[in-house]
Design a protein around this motif. Structure first.
Motif, PDB file in Angstrom:
ATOM      1  N   VAL A 138       0.838  -1.208   0.000  1.00  0.00           N
ATOM      2  CA  VAL A 138       0.000   0.000   0.000  1.00  0.00           C
ATOM      3  C   VAL A 138       0.869   1.252   0.000  1.00  0.00           C
ATOM      4  O   VAL A 138       0.659   2.181  -0.795  1.00  0.00           O
ATOM      5  CB  VAL A 138      -0.949  -0.008   1.220  1.00  0.00           C
TER       6      VAL A 138
ATOM      7  N   ASP B 160      -5.852  -3.860   0.175  1.00  0.00           N
ATOM      8  CA  ASP B 160      -4.858  -2.859  -0.208  1.00  0.00           C
ATOM      9  C   ASP B 160      -5.478  -1.820  -1.141  1.00  0.00           C
ATOM     10  O   ASP B 160      -5.279  -0.607  -0.977  1.00  0.00           O
ATOM     11  CB  ASP B 160      -3.672  -3.513  -0.916  1.00  0.00           C
TER      12      ASP B 160
ATOM     13  N   LEU C  98      -6.137   2.247  -0.617  1.00  0.00           N
ATOM     14  CA  LEU C  98      -5.541   3.236  -1.515  1.00  0.00           C
ATOM     15  C   LEU C  98      -6.575   4.108  -2.201  1.00  0.00           C
ATOM     16  O   LEU C  98      -6.356   5.295  -2.435  1.00  0.00           O
ATOM     17  CB  LEU C  98      -4.706   2.519  -2.584  1.00  0.00           C
TER      18      LEU C  98
END
Length: 403
Positions: A233, A260, A264
């Motif tokens: 990440v 992840d 994000l």
């Protein structure tokens, strides 16, 4: 499987034809979910893996051979000595019958050795190293979801065929990262590509600036992230800030999870390519399972590794029923014999080396305008068949594999 190979496997597992299996060990069958509960791998495994194990037990009626099934969870802190010590205590004192999960390859290898010594089933769902089914394979050890070969080979080949011939690696500094890097580099060399360089970073790195500057300076067409969890990440986020993709470099994640991408956001992660063994939005069955899981886990969709824990626990319980005992060697033989059919896969099978082989998917992160909901994050680009996704059985060097 031929009669010869079946006999060879039976001997490797310590089973002789006609020998009756042992009785059930005690009045409770126990599962130990061992993983990272608060560190860089907690989101894709962590408490959610415990939830998945409990769902598997519920779907088997909460009992096996008339005995109740319990789950306990523990944190290995990403330290092999801590993980091995906890596994020994669980087995010796708490009478745990099977240990599952183990993100972090160094921990997974240590725990698999404990299982070999103590004669207990070990199912690695989140570790990456192919050594688990290679030279360090175990009669009672299994590797369930993906490994470094499946994570890297297919995606490396696909990106190279799209023009990505030169590569630079950002690799976490332990065996899981090295394994991803090695498997990818084999494909690059075979396909006529070139490795421009590599940078090794510590686990749980907060600042990737020096590593990303090295990647930029290499002028490699592809920057590959051979890491996982919060490291992935952070690296993707900071790569965007450094403008890697704007300057024409392509970002490939070997160990990217849906958690992840959710962390994000699509504006940052759009276009990232990865491999995923299981996606919650594949069909009605996967969506129904995901909703059950989300109701127990703060509205979060299950990752491929949490779905793998569900599958591993359920298959193990089915093998106990088929064997008529929870004795590890007898159960291991049934795990290799029975097909794997559940919400995770419809065509899974377990090989002599303990590798669970199944189809996997090449996925691309959607653009923001393509998403229809908060967890609608992937587009499945292609399905890689099981026989192509995993390392061939005769190439791993596992002593359990008959010549």
């Amino acid at each position: 499987m031929s009669r010869f190979r079946s006999a060879a496997l039976a001997l490797a597992l310590g089973l002789a034809p006609g020998v009756a299996p042992a009785q059930v060990s005690d009045d409770v069958v126990r599962v130990g979910v061992l993983n990272d509960l608060s560190g860089p791998y907690a989101d894709f495994a962590g408490p959610g893996s415990v939830v998945a194990a409990r769902l598997a037990i519920e779907d088997m009626g909460g009992k096996v051979l008339g005995k109740p099934v319990e789950v306990i969870g523990g944190d290995h802190q990403n330290k092999p000595d801590v993980g091995a010590a906890l596994a020994r205590r669980w087995i010796d004192t708490d009478r745990v019958d099977m240990v599952i999960d183990m993100p972090n390859s160094a921990v997974a290898l240590a725990v698999q050795q404990v299982g070999r010594e103590r004669n207990r089933i070990i199912i690695n769902t989140s570790a990456a190293t192919t050594e688990l089914t290679g030279k360090q394979c175990s009669p009672v050890g299994f590797h369930w979801v993906l490994d470094s070969y499946a994570l890297t080979s297919g995606i490396t080949r696909a990106v190279m065929r799209q023009g990505g011939k030169s590569w630079y690696y950002l690799t976490v500094d332990y065996e899981g990262g090295y394994a991803q890097e090695r498997a990818s580099e084999v494909v690059i060399n075979a396909e006529g590509g070139k490795v421009m360089g590599r940078a090794r970073h510590p686990l749980n790195t907060a600042d990737f600036s020096s590593f990303l500057l090295q990647a930029q300076a290499s002028r490699a067409q592809v920057v590959a992230l051979a890491n996982a969890g919060t490291d992935t990440v952070t690296a993707i986020k900071q790569a965007g800030e450094f403008g890697l993709t704007k300057q024409g470099q392509r970002l490939v994640g070997f160990f990217v999870n849906i958690t992840d991408i959710k962390a994000l956001g699509l504006p940052t992660a759009q276009g990232v390519v990865s491999v995923d063994a299981w996606y919650w939005d594949q069909d009605d069955e996967t969506r129904a399972f995901a909703q059950r899981f989300a109701a127990r886990h703060q509205g979060r969709m299950p990752t491929q590794y949490q779905a793998g824990v569900y599958s591993g626990v359920r298959h193990w319980l089915k093998a106990i029923e088929a064997a008529g005992t929870d004795e590890a060697m007898a159960v291991a033989a049934k795990m290799r014999e029975l097909p794997v059919q559940d919400v995770f896969t419809k065509n899974g099978r377990v090989r002599a080396d303990g590798r669970h082989v199944h189809d996997v998917h090449l996925v691309e992160v959607k653009k923001p305008e393509e998403s229809k909901g908060p967890w609608d994050l992937y587009r499945i680009v292609a399905t890689i068949p099981a026989d192509q996704a995993f390392r061939p059985l005769n190439e791993g060097g596992c002593p359990l594999v008959a010549p």
